[in-house]
Design an enzyme around this catalytic site. Structure first.
Site, PDB file in Angstrom:
ATOM      1  N   CYS A  81      -5.265  -3.349 -30.979  1.00 55.93           N
ATOM      2  CA  CYS A  81      -4.740  -3.342 -29.806  1.00 55.93           C
ATOM      3  C   CYS A  81      -3.559  -3.360 -30.200  1.00 55.93           C
ATOM      4  O   CYS A  81      -2.598  -3.347 -29.612  1.00 55.93           O
ATOM      5  CB  CYS A  81      -5.312  -4.444 -29.367  1.00 55.93           C
ATOM      6  SG  CYS A  81      -5.087  -5.615 -29.862  1.00 55.93           S
ATOM      7  N   ARG A  93      -6.163 -11.612 -22.611  1.00 54.69           N
ATOM      8  CA  ARG A  93      -5.492 -12.491 -24.463  1.00 54.69           C
ATOM      9  C   ARG A  93      -5.228 -13.837 -23.578  1.00 54.69           C
ATOM     10  O   ARG A  93      -4.111 -14.151 -23.101  1.00 54.69           O
ATOM     11  CB  ARG A  93      -4.790 -12.311 -25.132  1.00 54.69           C
ATOM     12  CG  ARG A  93      -4.455 -13.014 -26.158  1.00 54.69           C
ATOM     13  CD  ARG A  93      -3.212 -12.433 -27.293  1.00 54.69           C
ATOM     14  NE  ARG A  93      -2.046 -11.990 -26.637  1.00 54.69           N
ATOM     15  CZ  ARG A  93      -1.318 -11.659 -27.747  1.00 54.69           C
ATOM     16  NH1 ARG A  93      -1.975 -11.072 -28.377  1.00 54.69           N
ATOM     17  NH2 ARG A  93      -0.189 -10.777 -27.252  1.00 54.69           N
ATOM     18  N   HIS A 130       0.721  -1.340  -0.272  1.00 58.44           N
ATOM     19  CA  HIS A 130       0.320   0.288  -0.105  1.00 58.44           C
ATOM     20  C   HIS A 130       0.814   1.203  -0.287  1.00 58.44           C
ATOM     21  O   HIS A 130       0.440   2.549  -0.228  1.00 58.44           O
ATOM     22  CB  HIS A 130      -1.139   0.003   1.405  1.00 58.44           C
ATOM     23  CG  HIS A 130      -2.549  -0.813   0.519  1.00 58.44           C
ATOM     24  ND1 HIS A 130      -2.686  -1.970   1.142  1.00 58.44           N
ATOM     25  CD2 HIS A 130      -3.339   0.006   0.159  1.00 58.44           C
ATOM     26  CE1 HIS A 130      -3.915  -2.888   1.127  1.00 58.44           C
ATOM     27  NE2 HIS A 130      -4.330  -1.886  -0.273  1.00 58.44           N
ATOM     28  N   GLU A 143      -5.799 -10.651 -36.663  1.00 59.56           N
ATOM     29  CA  GLU A 143      -4.319 -10.899 -37.290  1.00 59.56           C
ATOM     30  C   GLU A 143      -3.948 -11.508 -37.646  1.00 59.56           C
ATOM     31  O   GLU A 143      -2.541 -11.427 -38.448  1.00 59.56           O
ATOM     32  CB  GLU A 143      -3.515 -11.062 -35.564  1.00 59.56           C
ATOM     33  CG  GLU A 143      -3.300 -11.881 -35.119  1.00 59.56           C
ATOM     34  CD  GLU A 143      -2.811 -11.879 -33.662  1.00 59.56           C
ATOM     35  OE1 GLU A 143      -1.879 -10.550 -33.465  1.00 59.56           O
ATOM     36  OE2 GLU A 143      -3.048 -12.791 -32.663  1.00 59.56           O
ATOM     37  N   ASN A 161       0.218  -5.260 -35.058  1.00 59.19           N
ATOM     38  CA  ASN A 161       1.255  -6.215 -35.642  1.00 59.19           C
ATOM     39  C   ASN A 161       1.387  -6.939 -36.795  1.00 59.19           C
ATOM     40  O   ASN A 161       2.506  -6.940 -37.273  1.00 59.19           O
ATOM     41  CB  ASN A 161       1.651  -5.980 -34.176  1.00 59.19           C
ATOM     42  CG  ASN A 161       1.608  -5.104 -33.568  1.00 59.19           C
ATOM     43  OD1 ASN A 161       1.293  -3.557 -34.019  1.00 59.19           O
ATOM     44  ND2 ASN A 161       1.797  -5.267 -31.597  1.00 59.19           N
ATOM     45  N   ASP A 162       0.667  -8.378 -36.323  1.00 60.64           N
ATOM     46  CA  ASP A 162       0.815  -9.334 -36.605  1.00 60.64           C
ATOM     47  C   ASP A 162       0.166  -9.245 -37.975  1.00 60.64           C
ATOM     48  O   ASP A 162       0.573  -9.287 -39.308  1.00 60.64           O
ATOM     49  CB  ASP A 162       0.715 -10.548 -35.933  1.00 60.64           C
ATOM     50  CG  ASP A 162       1.590 -11.074 -35.076  1.00 60.64           C
ATOM     51  OD1 ASP A 162       2.365 -10.855 -35.560  1.00 60.64           O
ATOM     52  OD2 ASP A 162       1.177 -10.890 -33.724  1.00 60.64           O
TER      53      ASP A 162
HETATM   54  C1  PEP Z   1      -0.716  -7.317 -32.899  1.00 59.35           C
HETATM   55  O1  PEP Z   1       0.083  -8.843 -33.177  1.00 59.35           O
HETATM   56  O2  PEP Z   1      -0.813  -6.133 -33.137  1.00 59.35           O
HETATM   57  C2  PEP Z   1      -1.077  -7.813 -30.592  1.00 59.35           C
HETATM   58  C3  PEP Z   1      -1.433  -6.493 -30.546  1.00 59.35           C
HETATM   59  O3  PEP Z   1      -0.350  -8.929 -30.631  1.00 59.35           O
HETATM   60  P1  PEP Z   1       0.972  -8.415 -30.512  1.00 59.35           P
HETATM   61  O4  PEP Z   1       2.054  -7.793 -30.092  1.00 59.35           O
HETATM   62  O5  PEP Z   1       1.277  -9.803 -28.916  1.00 59.35           O
HETATM   63  O6  PEP Z   1       1.408 -10.095 -31.421  1.00 59.35           O
HETATM   64 MG    MG Z   2       0.201 -10.213 -32.430  1.00 63.41          MG
END
Ligand code: PEP
Ligand code: MG
Length: 539
Positions: free
Chosen positions: A498, A329, A186, A427, A450-451
């Site tokens: 995301c 996730r 705390h 993705e 990203n993927d």
């Molecule tokens: C993505 O692929 O955009 C994603 C958010 O997952 P990570 O970057 O963990 O693969």
């Molecule tokens: Mg990903």
């Protein structure tokens, strides 16, 4: 110049003089007593005084740091009143015929050890609380004053209890640095709430000689730099200036809704990897958590985390968010995230290989353990689950079936859980293209740019030579995002982003116009994005 490194427990950077904090209590001595009943009533009397002090502290905290943070002093009052705690002290006095201070001190050690031995990080942190109430009683027994109001500058201590922290004058203290302590204590929470930079676990042999010296305390990096040179000072001043600017922006947007100029509410959520990100999530006033990368729980261990271990982390996140949505996730292991104890074979093309949901559908034991832990955490707040690397309707139906199995099993065991929203990450190009079919199966989409970018552009995200392909905006990605959002809405579900693109403030307006309902980004991006949202229109 000397640098000591600990963990940043509350962000912020300050330059100031160190003031070493010495505890008020004198060493506790053990001595034989003849009048046992007198000693027991001495304890009862000091316990009552401690209770009164805590009531005063609660009132003070209520005014200064709000109800939820003041609650710690109510918890302390409850601990003080705990039958086991009281009994232990009285038993030691009676059975060993010893003085009350000693009995309190032994009980504090025993209870603290018991808390520290627990798996749950939250319970572990309660060790500091039991020490706090015990020190308070001992202090009263020894007639010590607990006046800490003279402390100023960078307060350096072995450890600080929540009440010691609160009793210091916020206007005089610029940072807390402790040799011990935990991120969940705390004291750390209070420091964050009081907006005072804090470093914990800052290892050093002796602190006495640092008293009065100039230092830089960096609550971001966890560094305490004593007698800094000119370069370090220039760097620190620059960071302080940047921070001040950020904070000004932050303060004006905190507590406000993320809403466009024409009135559409957009969820601006945070991406996190674990408990240590929660401070930043709260500090930046996230609307929820849109991506909890649960694989970090597995990555930081040498063997599979148990259901209980996972449950305790998920529950803590859910409780901390106090009813705001938390989307966890499921395990996304494989590709760049390798874990020895999974015993996975080497692959020619790991990014196109055995990863994420593909492993989970094969290893139902691992998958179900995680799902059980997540469902159990759902009874503590609002939880969503999303599945990574989906490519087909068939995979979604399989994960839904396993989720149903898990729910049935929990029900049979009388373990509480709530119904949660089930979503998928978009993705892979396949998922984006068939998002109309997938939308009929789930409650939401979260686009992992990203993927998605690496698979659509055939560009390995791990290869630094291809970085520019991720920095330049390819129209294929935007067309796919638009397609996915449209399919989501036509089927009555929401769609968010995301991946890192979601946090790119130069794209926020474009995404809002596409109809994106949620942006889940790293915590420091939340308020800048909220600002842009408030200035743009959907139409
Ligand atoms: C993505 O692929 O955009 C994603 C958010 O997952 P990570 O970057 O963990 O693969
Ligand atoms: Mg990903």
């Amino acid at each position: 110049m000397l640098t000591f490194t600990g963990k940043g427990a509350a962000g912020g950077i300050v330059i100031g003089r160190i003031s070493v904090y010495k505890k008020g209590a004198k060493a506790v001595k053990r001595y034989h007593v003849t009048d046992i009943e007198k000693e027991v009533s001495r304890f009862a009397c000091c316990r009552a005084k401690a209770e009164k002090e805590l009531e005063g502290l609660y009132e003070q905290a209520l005014k200064e740091i709000g109800k939820s943070n003041a609650a710690i002093f109510e918890i302390h009052k409850m601990m003080l009143d705990d039958e086991d705690y009281k009994e232990s002290i009285e038993n030691i006095i009676r059975s060993e015929e010893v003085n009350c201070e000693y009995a309190v001190s032994v009980t504090a050690d025993n209870f603290a050890q018991m808390f520290l031995a627990m798996d749950d990080e939250y319970m572990k942190a309660r060790a500091a609380d039991v020490r706090d109430i015990s020190e308070r009683i001992i202090s009263i027994l020894q007639n010590n004053s607990t006046d800490n109001t003279h402390m100023k500058g960078i307060v350096l201590a072995d450890d600080l209890t929540p009440s010691e922290t609160l009793q210091m004058d916020k206007d005089k203290v610029s940072a807390f640095v402790t040799v011990g302590g935990s991120l969940n204590s705390h004291t750390a929470i209070l420091a964050r709430t009081m907006n005072i930079p804090a470093i914990i676990g800052c290892k050093m042999d002796s602190m006495e000689e640092l008293d009065g010296k100039e230092a830089i305390a960096d609550g971001f990096s966890g560094n305490l730099i004593v007698e800094p040179d000119e370069d370090a000072l220039v760097f620190a001043r620059q960071k302080i200036m940047e921070e001040t600017e950020k904070r000004n922006l932050l303060e004006s947007l905190k507590g406000k809704e993320s809403i466009t100029a024409d009135g559409k509410k957009i969820k601006v959520y945070a991406n996190i990897g674990g408990l240590s990100d929660l401070g930043s999530v709260l500090e930046n006033d996230a609307g929820g958590i849109g991506l909890f990368r649960s694989e970090f729980l597995y990555l930081e261990k040498n063997s599979f985390p148990t259901e209980e271990e996972q449950f305790s982390v998920y529950r803590r996140v859910v409780q901390t968010m106090g009813g705001k949505e938390v989307i966890i996730r499921t395990l996304d292991i494989g590709a760049d995230k390798k874990i020895d104890y999974f015993g996975l074979a080497e692959e020619e093309n790991p990014a196109l290989g055995y990863r994420a949901i593909r492993i989970c559908l094969d290893r139902k034991d691992i998958f179900k353990t995680q799902l059980r832990a997540i469902y159990r955490a759902s009874s503590y707040g609002k939880v969503g689950i999303m599945f990574p690397m989906i490519t087909s309707v068939d995979e979604v139906r399989k994960v839904k079936k396993i989720s149903e199995e898990v729910k049935r099993e929990l029900k049979a065991q009388n373990l509480p859980f709530e119904d949660v929203e089930l979503g998928i990450m978009i993705e892979t190009p396949a998922a984006a293209v068939i998002s109309d079919d997938l939308a009929k199966e789930v409650d939401f989409f979260s686009i992992g740019t990203n993927d998605l970018t690496q698979y659509v552009l055939a560009a390995d995200r791990q290869n630094p030579k291809l970085d520019n392909m991720f920095e330049e905006y390819h129209p294929a990605i935007f067309r796919l995002i638009e397609h996915v959002v449209k399919n989501a809405h036509e089927n009555g579900i929401w769609a968010g982003i995301c991946g890192e693109l979601g946090g790119d403030t130069t794209l926020t307006e474009r995404f809002i116009k596409m109809g994106v309902d949620e942006l889940s980004v790293s915590p420091p991006n939340i308020l800048p994005i909220r600002k842009i949202i408030s200035e743009c229109t959907v139409g």
